[in-house]
Structure formats: structure tokens, C-alpha cells
Write an enzyme that holds these catalytic residues in place. Structure first.
Site, short mmCIF file in Angstrom:
data_model
loop_
_atom_site.label_atom_id
_atom_site.label_comp_id
_atom_site.label_asym_id
_atom_site.label_seq_id
_atom_site.Cartn_x
_atom_site.Cartn_y
_atom_site.Cartn_z
N PHE A 133 0.15 6.83 7.28
CA PHE A 133 -0.03 6.06 6.06
C PHE A 133 0.34 4.60 6.29
CE2 PHE A 133 1.63 5.46 1.45
CZ PHE A 133 0.47 4.79 1.10
N HIS A 136 -2.14 2.94 8.61
CA HIS A 136 -3.40 2.60 7.92
C HIS A 136 -3.24 1.33 7.10
CE1 HIS A 136 -6.97 3.02 5.36
NE2 HIS A 136 -6.15 2.80 4.34
N GLU A 137 -2.15 1.23 6.34
CA GLU A 137 -1.96 0.05 5.49
C GLU A 137 -1.79 -1.21 6.32
OE1 GLU A 137 -2.92 1.85 2.29
OE2 GLU A 137 -2.11 -0.18 2.10
N HIS A 160 -4.92 -3.73 5.89
CA HIS A 160 -4.55 -4.82 4.99
C HIS A 160 -3.53 -5.80 5.59
CE1 HIS A 160 -6.70 -2.75 1.81
NE2 HIS A 160 -6.03 -1.64 2.08
N HIS A 212 2.07 1.80 -2.62
CA HIS A 212 0.81 2.20 -1.96
C HIS A 212 0.46 1.14 -0.92
CE1 HIS A 212 -3.67 3.59 -2.32
NE2 HIS A 212 -3.30 3.36 -1.08
#
Length: 300
Positions: free
Chosen positions: A185, A188-189, A193, A134
Site C-alpha cells: 500500500f 503504491h502511494e 503519487h 489513504h
């Protein structure tokens, strides 16, 4: 016979009384309100902002039989100083204490969404017994975390050497591989982060891929069935070494903690702080989803 002076005084009395009542009518509300109308208006504005803040920060919590509550909200935007009790309070310097490494169980994700996503129609068999990535998240001991620490955009061309690994171990089942949204995805990560890790894009993604833990065999062996929490904890080295996130009783994610090295990169696994352990939402018996089972929507 009354004197003219007395008569004039008697006639003036009602006017005096009326004047006094009018004055009191203006004075008493000010006393009750603690000040003038402007002060009262300011008080209402302050009270309103407190109420709004508390409503905004209601934890996205889950309860289970150990009484823990999930308060870690990965929902901030901008250079926010996110925490269970504060969302975007002051400037964020991007500092952090350790890493959270989060892994997802794709059968549960597909089951929860009734297999509606493209990647759920023909899933990889390996996902039945192996959790996928994730994210790798810089975090703080107080439960807060930095986010969106720079404006550096995600660049897939930098990751061409690990493209196959990303598809296998960090998949985006929501979008077909050829679609424009397939990289959303990973983007976004990275933005939320990765930009706070201090690592380059290549190092961030390659490090996260290298860190993927083998899923305990008990998951594959009980595919579509149930495992005990105790057995799963043993596979992940103990109760304080991992956080299990369940949805509707099904295993959804496993999160572990990694030390932050002097150069900012993730190091060895460490015990997770209590602020993260509160995210645990699984009970003593944990359901293991399968790709061929769907959740029937509840009709109210």
C-alpha cells in the site's frame, strides 16, 4: 432487309450495356464510401479508436442528491496525464496545482469486504472514531493529476522512525504485518503519487502523517449509526472544504484540499475546486459502519 452495319451494331449493344454496368458497379461503392477501399478502411480504424477511448474513459461515477458525479480516476499507469476526459494523452511534465489529502474509514472498508482481510479481524479501537490516511495526491485544477513521475522504489528502511505511526494511521489491513505484501500500500502511494510531489520519501510520508486531521467526534458518537451530512460538513469546515465519498450509503472516505507552497510542499487547507467536488457521493444522511457488521452479498 437490314444492312450489315446495322446488324453488327445491334449485336454489339448487349456487350456495351454489360461493360457499362460492370463499370458502375465498381464506381458506386467508392462514391458511397467517400473514397477507395483504403480510405474507407482508414476511416473505420479512426472511428474504432474513438469508440475505444470513450469506453475506456467512462467515469467511475457515483450519484447523489446534489447531482455530482465522480470523474477522478486513480487508475492510470506509467507517466500518464490522467484526467476525466483524457487518459495518457501526450507527455506529462509532472506539474500540479494543489494537493488532495484523502482519508479512509476502516470500518467501512472491512464491512464492504466482509471482514475477510487480516487487519479486520483484530482492528485497532482507535479506528472506530478516527479516519486513517489513504494518500497525499498532487492534483490539477482541471481534474487531471500526474502519476509515476520517477522510478525511485519505495524503501521501508528510510521510514523506520515512523514505522509505528504508519501502522496506526496509514494501515494496510489487507496484509498481515509480517507478510511480504504488507508494504504494498505504501509502495503504491509513493510510486504513483509521492514521486510527483518533489518531496523525498521521508518528507512525503512524514508530512502526510503530520497532516492527518482529527475526525469530528460525531463519527465516534454515531459508530454503527447515522449522521447528518450537515453536521459532518460542519466538522470539516464547510461544504466546499471537504469531499465525502460514500459506498452503499456508508462513509468511505473524506478528502480535503491543501495549497501547494512555493517549495512544492503542502500548505494550508483551501476550498476544493469543482472538478474535485464532483467526486462527492454522499447524501443528506450518511451511514457510519462498524467492524462487527457485515454486508450480505446480493444473490442475483
Amino acid at each position: 432487309m437490314q444492312s450489315p452495319v446495322y446488324t453488327r451494331a445491334a449485336m454489339a449493344t448487349p456487350a456495351i450495356i454489360l461493360f457499362a454496368v460492370t463499370c458502375l458497379a465498381h464506381i458506386i461503392p467508392g462514391i458511397r464510401g467517400g473514397g477507395n477501399s483504403n480510405d474507407q478502411e482508414s476511416h473505420n480504424m479512426v472511428r474504432g479508436s474513438i469508440i475505444d477511448e470513450n469506453e475506456y474513459n467512462v467515469p467511475l461515477g457515483h450519484r447523489h442528491n446534489r447531482g455530482r458525479q465522480h470523474q477522478h480516476q486513480h487508475g492510470g499507469s506509467g507517466k500518464a496525464n490522467n484526467s476525466p476526459s483524457s487518459n495518457s494523452q501526450g507527455d506529462d511534465d509532472g506539474s500540479f496545482d494543489f494537493y488532495v489529502y484523502s482519508m479512509s474509514y476502516q470500518p467501512e472498508f472491512c464491512q464492504a469486504n466482509n471482514e475477510k482481510f487480516a487487519g479486520c479481524h483484530n482492528p485497532k479501537e482507535a479506528w472506530e472514531g478516527q479516519l486513517t490516511i489513504h494518500g497525499l495526491w498532487p492534483n490539477r485544477y482541471d481534474g487531471s493529476w500526474p502519476s509515476d513521475c520517477s522510478d525511485e522504489s519505495f524503501d521501508l528502511s528510510l521510514l523506520k522512525d515512523v514505522a509505528d505511526d504508519l501502522e496506526q494511521n496509514w494501515p494496510n489491513v489487507k496484509s498481515p504485518a509480517a507478510s511480504s505484501g504488507h508494504t504494498s500500500f505504501w509502495s503504491h502511494e509513493w510510486s504513483k503519487h509521492g514521486t510527483c510531489s518533489g518531496l523525498t520519501q521521508q518528507d512525503y510520508f512524514m508530512t502526510a502523517l503530520d497532516l492527518l486531521l482529527p475526525t469530528p467526534s460525531i463519527v465516534k458518537e454515531n459508530y454503527g449509526s447515522v449522521v447528518s451530512r450537515e453536521d459532518l460538513e460542519e466538522g470539516y469546515l464547510g461544504s466546499d472544504m471537504s469531499v465525502f465519498v460514500c459506498k452503499r450509503g456508508y462513509l468511505s472516505e473524506v478528502r480535503v484540499c491543501l495549497e501547494k507552497m512555493e517549495d512544492g510542499s503542502p500548505g494550508e487547507r483551501v476550498s476544493c475546486p469543482e472538478t474535485l467536488l464532483k467526486a462527492d457521493s454522499c447524501g443528506d444522511e450518511i451511514d457510519i459502519a462498524s467492524f462487527d457488521s457485515k454486508v450480505t452479498p446480493v444473490i442475483a
